[in-house]
Design an enzyme around this catalytic site. Structure first.
Site, PDB file in Angstrom:
ATOM      1  N   LYS B  76      39.761  34.783  45.172  1.00 51.57           N
ATOM      2  CA  LYS B  76      40.429  36.085  45.280  1.00 51.57           C
ATOM      3  C   LYS B  76      41.409  36.000  46.453  1.00 51.57           C
ATOM      4  CE  LYS B  76      39.390  41.080  45.649  1.00 51.57           C
ATOM      5  NZ  LYS B  76      38.322  42.107  45.685  1.00 51.57           N
ATOM      6  N   SER B 151      38.338  46.072  42.387  1.00 49.41           N
ATOM      7  CA  SER B 151      39.571  45.436  42.806  1.00 49.41           C
ATOM      8  C   SER B 151      39.652  43.952  42.455  1.00 49.41           C
ATOM      9  CB  SER B 151      39.721  45.584  44.320  1.00 49.41           C
ATOM     10  OG  SER B 151      38.722  44.814  44.973  1.00 49.41           O
ATOM     11  N   SER B 175      33.674  46.536  43.431  1.00 50.19           N
ATOM     12  CA  SER B 175      34.821  45.685  43.075  1.00 50.19           C
ATOM     13  C   SER B 175      34.472  44.327  42.478  1.00 50.19           C
ATOM     14  CB  SER B 175      35.715  45.470  44.294  1.00 50.19           C
ATOM     15  OG  SER B 175      36.478  46.610  44.547  1.00 50.19           O
TER      16      SER B 175
END
Lengths: 114, 484, 489
Positions: B76, B151, B175
């Site tokens: 990420k 997210s 998330s």
């Protein structure tokens, strides 16, 4: 707003809270505190969306929290302390490569007036 | 090769069925061909990946290969990577190339994993749909008209589209688990403090926790083994003994006590999603678990408490982005205040600005007690609900999200509608507990997730239960429609 | 109307740790800009703080020294404001749960009275960096400021007093006492010119005899006792003028320029920041146990008050002399080393408070930088005691020592300053002088009163000392002279 959350949670009783309203001048103050430019044309929109968010969080007011200690961390841990020994080398060049403006090893900013 | 799980890839690499370079090229090729459909990668690190793969092949040949040696993964874009741009999904950090690695990144490098690249995310991890990224929305591989969740939407889409066998992700209010639910994956948020936050760009420090996004619970266990560590650079990282999370995967679930909170099956839960979740819980009963209804009475206060605490912490955490030492700086600032206000005004997106302003409001003079302090008190009540529940049960189960993936733009510009996406996941972040989402069926041809929550540091129990479920069901083997 | 001044101080003390409060970067003074600012100090994304144990140890030492409660649990908070020398956009500090709770400091005033100044609390926090203006670093004509973050993250304790001081003397005495305590403890290098101690002075005035506090102003960042004294005088005068003209004091923060002796307003209360304090989520509560505190207490060095009492007792010094010599650890150490080597506390005290102190002041040096070491001064004193040189010659020798020309003995030898004690030689000089002054001899012999006679010897002493270039032993000259004069009669 609250009714929507309550419905989602099957929680029908209405909380006795007065809704917080945020207006243009509040947004201007907050924007100054947070040093974020909010364009003139969007101030009202921002005020409305923040009013909506505050309506959601105003739900908290209904909770009975008498005698409850605030909880800042999920775990009841205590702080570890570090031994006072130098562990960092000078990496100024690596860091200043990232700087928008630097000169003679200094970060440059518009004139600081005290 | 892209159909294989991480466990299978590890075997294949050690059996010399394929080399890491072959495997890495295969994934790089898929990313090149297919990612335009999903927008899951922000940066592909082809050269680094191939160099790491080559080195991994040498170690595999020598027979001293660490656990994940040669296995490609994606990070990420919230984790700092030495020499590789780390944007956090923001224009603010579009040019930011950190000269240091996050501990998570370092741990995976030491475990021999190959970095394919950096994946997309909501800006500064603020969002539940991946629509707030500066690099554009990520599309759900199951239905590209729908969001992948957020997210960690890039992590979820990349794994669901089989552009990577696993990815790192972070979870502040859901998330990891919500995008895992929306993309048909296994996503684990460990106990707060289990994984180091060093080098992971902070959103809300007391809530943020990194975890893996994979196709199976077994893969999640393998990835967590490498990810979890004690790190003295993170004061909130806990010095609890580490364990091999794969060791207990095959333990029997006989007698496992499962609590189902009635508050998680309220009116807001889409009926079809509720059915899939109930059916999944039945499967556990078949495996010998005991099911009992429980109550988490303060559930309705979790979202309100979160939207005080998270914005308050983020309002301070994001003050460092000021255009002075790194990141975006506006053109020709006329004075210092102009430098700050325009740099931040230009480079932060709407949602980030909104949360900073809400946080500033909640902390400002005269409001602190009514908002921030109150939210912290409620936070304790929420944690206590779980502490009480875990006196009677081993695992809590319920839905991860209210429904399957929703269409882009369908939440309009109402931030609160988006915030309510995390209604079932947020409480575990407030309490610091570990939570896991696994696929439990399809609704309208899109996956929905079952959420499992365990006591502090009992990730092994979650992974064991999830793995056993995946031995008797095939929801996790369903894959998004192939586009090639 | 008669006015009463009320003063409270907030004192920032840089702790003498090797590393920053939250990072392992060095705190050494004077390095090239930003070479001691690591990723944490620069607030690079993803970096996290880990507190320095030594900073806590030092803060607790201070707490024990002022008889304060030690915070068994202390919590760091974030104080939010934007400034280029504050990289995170917040200062990590303590607010409701500081490491040091209420305590007190005793001060001795010039009229011999003593007073207890209450300390509200002392908390740990991080220092900010420095902003340099273009002229200071030779910028390229762009009118920008340059930011050096080497100092960012240096550990500080901020000591907050109660408004217990009533005039500049009390405030300066209190400030000096704090300086004396922290340098005796070794927790601060005490280098005021390097900003190791900085004072914020809160001043208000009220009609004498009233209880309510007047509106106060805060003058920030004074780094010399002299500036503090001048600034208080100026501000008190200004406030009284305003009030006597029927005006109101505005609560504000002020800046004082010690060189130009001009003060100005920096910001008013209305412009003050809303700091939005909240507990720092990257740090956990620090818990200190009793064993840790007791361990520190046992290792606490001698404090100035105890040292003063000991100097009176052990060396027979006056309270006043003992107070001066005991005030800071370096001076006390110097005094004790000198005394031990020369075995004369009174002479050592006189030399240190006299010639040495004057020279240090004139050259703006601290006793640690003194070109004359304690043992060297003792060497000089020994030569006074054994009559090798007179006190007057010793002052000359000291001048040479100060210039780095060597030890007392080698200078005495090289310059031939040794006191003339050769009786034969002295007798010859005395004879010559007596022979050259028949009129004075006659006057002397004609005088009956021994007191007057003694006085008249002065007429011979001067020329004798001149003839010996001051090296004659005055006692011996006296003896020989009176013998020879009496022989004349």
């Amino acid at each position: 707003m609250m009714t929507r959350l309550n419905r989602l949670l099957g929680n029908e009783e209405k909380a006795q809270i007065s809704e917080t309203q945020v207006d243009r001048s509040d947004i201007e103050k907050l924007a100054e505190l947070a040093r974020i430019e909010i364009s003139e044309s969007t101030v009202d929109e921002v005020a409305k969306s923040i009013t909506d968010v505050l309506a959601l969080v105003d739900q908290l007011q209904a909770a009975d929290t008498d005698g409850i200690a605030p909880m800042a961390h999920p775990l009841d841990a205590t702080q570890r302390l570090r031994v006072d020994r130098v562990s960092e080398d000078n990496r100024r060049d690596d860091f200043q490569k990232l700087a928008p403006a630097a000169e003679q090893g200094l970060y440059l900013v518009p004139k600081v007036i005290e | 090769m892209h159909n294989l799980t991480i466990a299978e890839l590890i075997k294949g690499l050690r059996n010399k069925d394929f080399t890491s370079v072959e495997l890495t090229r295969h994934y790089l090729d898929r990313i090149k061909r297919l990612d335009a459909n999903y927008n899951s990668f922000v940066t592909v690190t082809e050269d680094i990946a191939l160099a790491q793969a080559k080195a991994a092949d040498e170690r595999l040949a020598q027979g001293d290969a660490p656990a994940l040696c040669g296995v490609p993964i994606a990070h990420k874009d919230i984790f700092c990577t030495d020499g590789v741009r780390t944007s956090c999904g923001s224009k603010m950090l579009d040019n930011f190339v950190p000269p240091y690695d996050a501990t998570v990144v370092e741990n995976y490098r030491k475990a021999g994993a190959v970095m394919l690249g950096k994946v997309n995310m909501d800006e500064f991890a603020m969002g539940s749909s991946n629509e707030t990224s500066f690099y554009g929305p990520v599309k759900n591989p199951w239905d590209t008209n729908c969001v992948p969740g957020g997210s960690s939407g890039g992590s979820a889409a990349a794994v669901a589209a089989q552009l990577a066998p696993g990815a790192t992700a972070t979870d502040t209010g859901g998330s990891i688990r919500q995008p895992a639910s929306l993309c048909g994956l296994t996503g684990l948020k460990p106990t707060y403090g289990r994984v180091s936050r060093w080098g992971m760009i902070a959103f809300a420090s007391s809530l943020d926790q990194a975890g893996p996004m994979t196709r199976t619970a077994e893969d999640a266990a393998i990835m967590l083994n490498a990810m979890a560590s004690f790190d003295d650079k993170d004061s909130t990282c806990v010095d609890e003994p580490l364990c091999d999370y794969t060791a207990s995967l095959n333990d029997s679930l006989q007698g496992l006590r499962i609590g189902v909170p009635k508050e998680y099956f309220s009116e807001g839960l889409q009926p079809e999603t509720a059915e899939r979740v109930q059916a999944a819980i039945k499967e556990f009963e078949k495996m010998g678990a005991e099911i009992k209804e429980i109550s988490l009475p303060h559930t309705s206060l979790a979202v309100p408490a979160y939207y005080v605490i998270a914005p308050a912490e983020c309002s301070a955490n994001l003050s460092r982005f000021d255009g002075v030492r790194y990141g975006h700086r506006c053109e020709n600032p006329k004075d210092l205040n102009d430098l700050y206000k325009r740099s931040r005004g230009e480079a932060f997106g709407e949602e980030v600005k909104r949360r900073i302003l809400v946080g500033a409001y909640a902390l400002s003079a005269g409001y602190y007690d009514a908002y921030y302090r109150k939210a912290q008190q409620v936070r304790r009540l929420i944690k206590q609900d779980f502490v009480d529940a875990f006196n009677d049960v081993d695992v809590i189960m319920g839905p991860t999200a209210t429904a399957p993936a929703f269409a882009f733009g369908s939440k309009g510009d109402d931030p609160v509608a988006m915030y309510l996406e995390d209604i079932y996941t947020i409480a575990t972040n407030l309490a610091g507990l570990p939570g896991l989402s696994i696929p439990c069926g399809l609704v309208d041809s899109k996956p929905v997730g079952l959420q499992l929550i365990s006591n502090f540091f009992d990730e092994a129990k979650l992974l064991n239960a999830a793995h056993q479920f995946q031995q008797v069901t095939d929801h996790h083997q369903q894959t998004a429609p192939a586009l090639d | 109307m008669e006015w009463e001044t009320v003063i409270g101080l907030e004192v920032h003390v840089q702790l003498a740790t090797d590393t920053k409060i939250f990072s392992g970067a060095s705190t050494a003074f004077g390095s090239a800009p930003n070479t001691q600012a690591c990723a944490i100090d620069l607030a690079m994304p993803g970096t996290l703080p880990v507190p320095n144990e030594k900073a806590f140890r030092y803060a607790i030492m201070f707490g024990l020294a002022i008889d304060a409660d030690i915070g068994k649990r202390s919590v760091f908070e974030r104080k939010n404001y934007f400034y280029p020398d504050l990289p995170k956009g917040y200062q990590t500090t303590q607010l409701d749960e500081p490491i040091v709770g209420p305590g007190h400091v005793e001060i001795q005033l010039s009229d011999g009275s003593t007073k207890s100044i209450r300390i509200h609390h002392a908390h740990l926090e991080e220092d900010a960096g420095k902003s340099l203006h273009e002229g200071d670093f030779g910028g390229m004509g762009h009118g920008m400021s340059g930011i050096d973050l080497n100092r960012a993250g240096t550990p500080l304790i901020e000591i907050v007093s109660e408004p217990d001081m009533r005039n500049a003397e009390e405030a300066v005495t209190f400030a000096r006492k704090l300086h004396s305590i922290v340098s005796s403890l070794g927790i601060c290098d005490g280098e005021m010119s390097q900003g190791s101690m900085r004072f914020d002075v809160n001043i208000s005035v009220r009609p004498k005899g009233t209880e309510t506090l007047g509106t106060r102003t805060e003058t920030k960042n004074l780094n010399s006792f002299k500036f503090m004294e001048d600034c208080i005088a100026l501000e008190v005068e200004r406030q009284i003028d305003v009030l006597e003209e029927g005006g109101e004091i505005i609560q504000e923060t002020r800046l004082y320029n010690g060189d130009t002796k001009v003060a100005r307003s920096m910001r008013s209360k209305e412009e003050a920041n809303d700091y939005r304090y909240f507990p720092c989520p990257d740090l956990l509560p620090v818990e200190i146990d009793d064993d840790y505190i007791e361990d520190i207490r046992k290792q606490l060095p001698e404090l100035p008050d105890a040292r003063q009492a000991r100097f009176v007792e052990q060396y027979g010094l006056s309270e006043y002399d003992a107070g001066i010599l005991a005030a800071d650890a370096a001076t006390a150490q110097y005094f004790e080393t000198t005394t031990e080597a020369c075995n004369d506390a009174k002479l050592a005290a006189n030399w240190i408070m006299g010639d040495l102190s004057a020279k240090l002041n004139a050259d703006e040096k601290t006793i640690n930088d003194s070109p004359v070491a304690a043992t060297a001064l003792a060497g000089l004193i020994v030569r006074i005691k054994d009559n090798t040189i007179s006190n007057k010659i010793a002052k000359q020798v000291f001048e040479h020592m100060w210039k780095g020309e060597g030890e007392a003995d080698s200078i005495i030898d090289a310059k031939g300053l040794k006191q003339m004690s050769d009786t034969g030689e002295l007798e010859k000089i005395v004879d010559d002088v007596i022979a050259s002054k028949p009129k004075e001899v006659a006057n002397y012999l004609g005088e009956e009163d021994p007191k007057k006679r003694k006085k008249m010897m002065g007429a011979f002493m001067g020329p004798i000392m001149a003839a010996t270039k001051g090296q004659a032993n005055p006692g011996m000259v006296n003896q020989i002279l009176s013998k020879k004069l009496n022989e004349q009669g």
